[in-house]
Design an enzyme around this catalytic site. Structure first.
Site, short mmCIF file in Angstrom:
data_model
loop_
_atom_site.label_atom_id
_atom_site.label_comp_id
_atom_site.label_asym_id
_atom_site.label_seq_id
_atom_site.Cartn_x
_atom_site.Cartn_y
_atom_site.Cartn_z
N CYS A 24 0.82 -1.23 0.00
CA CYS A 24 0.00 0.00 0.00
C CYS A 24 0.84 1.26 0.00
O CYS A 24 0.61 2.18 -0.78
CB CYS A 24 -0.99 -0.01 1.16
SG CYS A 24 -0.24 0.09 2.81
N HIS A 65 -2.43 1.12 6.79
CA HIS A 65 -2.81 1.02 5.38
C HIS A 65 -3.10 2.42 4.85
O HIS A 65 -3.54 3.30 5.59
CB HIS A 65 -4.05 0.13 5.21
CG HIS A 65 -4.32 -0.21 3.78
ND1 HIS A 65 -3.55 -1.11 3.06
CD2 HIS A 65 -5.27 0.22 2.91
CE1 HIS A 65 -4.02 -1.21 1.83
NE2 HIS A 65 -5.07 -0.41 1.72
N HIS A 118 -5.98 1.57 -4.16
CA HIS A 118 -4.94 1.16 -3.22
C HIS A 118 -4.42 -0.21 -3.61
O HIS A 118 -4.99 -0.88 -4.46
CB HIS A 118 -5.50 1.15 -1.79
CG HIS A 118 -6.63 0.18 -1.58
ND1 HIS A 118 -6.59 -0.81 -0.62
CD2 HIS A 118 -7.83 0.03 -2.20
CE1 HIS A 118 -7.72 -1.51 -0.66
NE2 HIS A 118 -8.48 -1.01 -1.61
#
Length: 184
Positions: free
Chosen positions: A76, A126, A142
């Site tokens: 990510c 994240h 993402h």
């Protein structure tokens, strides 16, 4: 000629010109001048955000790779680093550190091209890029460990809803040399 470096140089030159105009006319700026500078800044902002989305979307379908920071595979934060680097913005190497620079904004007020973070127990683990934000839709792109680089409406998933932490404005970072913010 590669469009991304050209566009990045154009943004930097335009921002520099706007800053110079601001210094030149600080003391005697009229409402018309200030209004025109705001229009110019809004145009640059929109152009920058569109370029971020264009680069990010061009990478859809790339596979996930732990620690990956290039089109052969992304995690990510590596995805965000790569996308932002392509438009001339340097980012920290992990999702938690990417939140030490720039300006925080409420995620429900974030614009396409802003960054959004997720985490639990006070930790960020994240990060993604917002592509659309409306009443019933929060689309992000993402690198998911299960799907690779995808664009999806995270409001449809309890997993993501429970973990939304905050958003960041990367346009703000291009205007203010990546200095850590304090007391935020």
């Amino acid at each position: 000629m590669n469009f991304v470096p050209f566009f990045t140089r154009l943004i930097r030159i335009s921002l520099f010109a706007i800053v110079l105009m601001g210094f030149q006319s600080c003391a005697s700026a009229s409402k018309d001048t200030l209004s025109q500078n705001k229009v110019n800044q809004d145009s640059l902002d929109k152009g920058f955000r569109n370029e971020v989305l264009s680069v990010a979307r061009s990478l859809k379908g790339k596979k996930y790779k732990s620690g990956g920071k290039n089109p052969k595979g992304f995690d990510c934060s590596g995805f965000v680093i790569y996308v932002m680097d392509q438009v001339g913005v340097q980012m920290a190497s992990c999702s938690a550190d990417q939140w030490k620079c720039g300006r925080y904004i409420k995620w429900d007020l974030a614009k396409p091209g802003d960054l959004i973070s997720f985490g639990t127990k006070g930790r960020i683990n994240h990060v993604g890029i917002i592509t659309e934000n409306s009443k019933n839709k929060l689309m992000i792109i993402h690198s998911s460990s299960s799907q690779g680089v995808v664009e999806e409406n995270i409001l449809q998933y309890d997993y993501w809803l429970k973990r939304i932490r905050m958003a960041k404005d990367p346009v703000f970072q291009t205007q203010h040399i990546l200095q850590p913010t304090h007391g935020v």
